[in-house]
Scaffold this motif. Structure first.
Motif, short mmCIF file in Angstrom:
data_model
loop_
_atom_site.label_atom_id
_atom_site.label_comp_id
_atom_site.label_asym_id
_atom_site.label_seq_id
_atom_site.Cartn_x
_atom_site.Cartn_y
_atom_site.Cartn_z
N CYS A 90 0.88 -1.18 0.00
CA CYS A 90 0.00 0.00 0.00
C CYS A 90 0.91 1.22 0.00
O CYS A 90 1.55 1.52 1.00
N VAL A 91 0.97 1.92 -1.14
CA VAL A 91 2.02 2.92 -1.34
C VAL A 91 1.51 4.36 -1.45
O VAL A 91 2.30 5.27 -1.65
N ALA A 92 0.19 4.56 -1.33
CA ALA A 92 -0.33 5.92 -1.48
C ALA A 92 -1.75 6.01 -0.93
O ALA A 92 -2.40 4.99 -0.66
N VAL A 93 -2.22 7.24 -0.79
CA VAL A 93 -3.61 7.53 -0.47
C VAL A 93 -4.27 8.01 -1.76
O VAL A 93 -3.80 8.92 -2.42
N GLY A 94 -5.38 7.37 -2.14
CA GLY A 94 -6.06 7.77 -3.36
C GLY A 94 -6.77 6.61 -4.03
O GLY A 94 -6.75 5.51 -3.52
N GLU A 95 -7.47 6.85 -4.99
CA GLU A 95 -7.52 8.07 -5.77
C GLU A 95 -8.46 9.05 -5.08
O GLU A 95 -9.58 8.71 -4.77
N CYS A 96 -8.00 10.25 -4.85
CA CYS A 96 -8.81 11.23 -4.14
C CYS A 96 -8.66 12.59 -4.81
O CYS A 96 -7.73 12.82 -5.57
N GLY A 97 -9.60 13.48 -4.51
CA GLY A 97 -9.48 14.80 -5.11
C GLY A 97 -10.80 15.52 -5.24
O GLY A 97 -11.75 15.29 -4.46
N LEU A 98 -10.88 16.38 -6.25
CA LEU A 98 -12.05 17.23 -6.49
C LEU A 98 -12.42 17.16 -7.96
O LEU A 98 -11.55 17.12 -8.83
N ASP A 99 -13.72 17.16 -8.23
CA ASP A 99 -14.21 17.05 -9.61
C ASP A 99 -15.47 17.89 -9.75
O ASP A 99 -16.51 17.56 -9.20
N SER A 100 -15.36 18.98 -10.50
CA SER A 100 -16.51 19.86 -10.68
C SER A 100 -17.44 19.39 -11.79
O SER A 100 -18.47 20.01 -12.04
N MET A 101 -17.09 18.27 -12.43
CA MET A 101 -17.88 17.77 -13.55
C MET A 101 -18.85 16.67 -13.15
O MET A 101 -19.53 16.10 -13.99
N VAL A 102 -18.89 16.34 -11.87
CA VAL A 102 -19.80 15.28 -11.40
C VAL A 102 -20.83 15.89 -10.45
O VAL A 102 -20.60 16.94 -9.84
N GLU A 103 -21.94 15.19 -10.31
CA GLU A 103 -23.03 15.72 -9.47
C GLU A 103 -22.88 15.24 -8.03
O GLU A 103 -23.74 14.56 -7.49
N VAL A 104 -21.77 15.59 -7.44
CA VAL A 104 -21.51 15.31 -6.03
C VAL A 104 -21.24 16.64 -5.35
O VAL A 104 -20.42 17.44 -5.83
N ASP A 105 -21.93 16.90 -4.26
CA ASP A 105 -21.82 18.17 -3.55
C ASP A 105 -20.36 18.53 -3.29
O ASP A 105 -19.61 17.73 -2.73
N MET A 106 -19.95 19.74 -3.69
CA MET A 106 -18.55 20.13 -3.55
C MET A 106 -18.13 20.28 -2.10
O MET A 106 -16.97 20.03 -1.76
N THR A 107 -19.05 20.63 -1.24
CA THR A 107 -18.72 20.72 0.18
C THR A 107 -18.33 19.34 0.72
O THR A 107 -17.35 19.19 1.46
N LEU A 108 -19.08 18.32 0.31
CA LEU A 108 -18.76 16.94 0.68
C LEU A 108 -17.42 16.53 0.08
O LEU A 108 -16.56 15.94 0.77
N GLN A 109 -17.22 16.83 -1.19
CA GLN A 109 -15.95 16.49 -1.84
C GLN A 109 -14.76 17.09 -1.08
O GLN A 109 -13.76 16.40 -0.83
N GLU A 110 -14.88 18.35 -0.74
CA GLU A 110 -13.76 19.02 -0.07
C GLU A 110 -13.51 18.43 1.31
O GLU A 110 -12.35 18.23 1.71
N LYS A 111 -14.57 18.14 2.04
CA LYS A 111 -14.42 17.58 3.39
C LYS A 111 -13.68 16.24 3.34
O LYS A 111 -12.74 16.01 4.10
N VAL A 112 -14.10 15.37 2.42
CA VAL A 112 -13.49 14.05 2.31
C VAL A 112 -12.06 14.16 1.78
O VAL A 112 -11.16 13.45 2.24
N PHE A 113 -11.83 15.06 0.85
CA PHE A 113 -10.48 15.25 0.33
C PHE A 113 -9.53 15.74 1.40
O PHE A 113 -8.42 15.21 1.57
N ILE A 114 -9.96 16.74 2.16
CA ILE A 114 -9.09 17.28 3.22
C ILE A 114 -8.73 16.21 4.24
O ILE A 114 -7.58 16.11 4.68
N GLU A 115 -9.69 15.38 4.58
CA GLU A 115 -9.40 14.30 5.53
C GLU A 115 -8.37 13.34 4.96
O GLU A 115 -7.47 12.86 5.67
N GLN A 116 -8.47 13.05 3.66
CA GLN A 116 -7.50 12.13 3.05
C GLN A 116 -6.11 12.76 2.97
O GLN A 116 -5.10 12.07 3.13
N VAL A 117 -6.04 14.05 2.73
CA VAL A 117 -4.75 14.75 2.77
C VAL A 117 -4.13 14.62 4.15
O VAL A 117 -2.93 14.35 4.31
N ARG A 118 -4.95 14.77 5.17
CA ARG A 118 -4.45 14.66 6.55
C ARG A 118 -4.01 13.23 6.87
O ARG A 118 -3.02 13.03 7.57
#
Length: 257
Positions: A90-118
């Motif tokens: 297990c060599v990385a965290v991902g695939e994670c990030g942000l995508d403005s082209m999908v119908e997923v709430d951006m607030t949720l995307q950012e919250k989950v992404f920030i947690e994965q960065v941490r």
């Protein structure tokens, strides 16, 4: 010549009929290492099992923005626990990030992404980044979190300036099938200018088919075709580029050559 597919979804159902044959066809084209990024809790266990069964398969644990829902928040503690208990493949965290082209709430995307960065910071692991039309916001978050462990900006199709901003933060740029399309002029010209020491190859199989293969599932065995296009754009030999990107790929994930 050793090739490394730094991003392929080799666990998807389309490859599961006689997987050993699928793997052999990649090996026959010189592909000797693979990183499979997870998309969410649905395939975390499978990632681990595939790496256990095949020493040339490495994997990443994370949550892809496309597959997020409110339940994803509740799964974050499990992800953290799995990362803390990870083995060497297990060599990385991902695939994670942000995508403005999908119908997923951006607030949720950012919250989950920030947690994965941490999580990546606490585990001292690189990130595999998924980024569509969100470069500026993603860079802002990475800087705010003071992330220092690099990784790969997957599926790059942006400008030279965008790529260099990620390189300055310690990331490699994932080069895939998009460079085989003559019409992808902006991305091709960006790749020409980017330092070869900061590039890695990927297929994103079964997605991102190469030019001339539209409508067909992509496959890790196609990585050599991407290498050929990169060599042509860079005006360098395939052998030279193969050696450099092999070293880059292992370095990105902290894998011994």
């Amino acid at each position: 010549m050793r090739l490394f597919d730094t991003h392929c979804h080799f666990d998807f159902d389309i490859f599961q009929d006689d997987f050993d044959s699928q793997l052999k066809s990649a090996h026959e084209q010189g592909v000797s290492r693979f990183v499979i990024p997870s998309i969410g809790s649905s395939n975390w266990a499978k990632m681990h099992q595939m790496a256990t069964d095949h020493t040339d398969i490495y994997y990443a644990l994370g949550m892809h923005p496309y597959f997020l829902d409110q339940q994803s928040i509740d799964e974050l503690p499990t992800l953290k626990e799995l990362l803390n208990q990870r083995g060497n493949q297990c060599v990385a965290v991902g695939e994670c990030g942000l995508d403005s082209m999908v119908e997923v709430d951006m607030t949720l995307q950012e919250k989950v992404f920030i947690e994965q960065v941490r999580f990546a910071t606490s585990c001292q692991l690189p990130l595999i980044l998924h980024c569509r039309k969100t470069h500026n916001r993603m860079l802002q978050i990475l800087k705010q979190e003071k992330f220092q462990y690099g990784g790969i900006l997957h599926g790059f199709s942006g400008s030279y300036q965008q790529a260099m901003q990620f390189i300055e933060l310690g990331f490699f740029i994932g080069v895939g099938g998009v460079i085989t399309y003559p019409r992808a002029n902006k991305t091709r010209q960006a790749i020409v200018r980017l330092p070869i020491e900061k590039l890695v190859l990927e297929t994103d199989s079964p997605d991102m088919p190469l030019n001339g293969y539209q409508g067909k599932p992509n496959h890790p065995k196609m990585i050599g075709e991407i290498l050929s296009s990169l060599a042509s754009l860079k005006g360098m030999s395939k052998q030279t580029i193969a050696e450099i990107v092999w070293k880059n790929s292992n370095s990105a994930f902290g894998i011994c050559e």
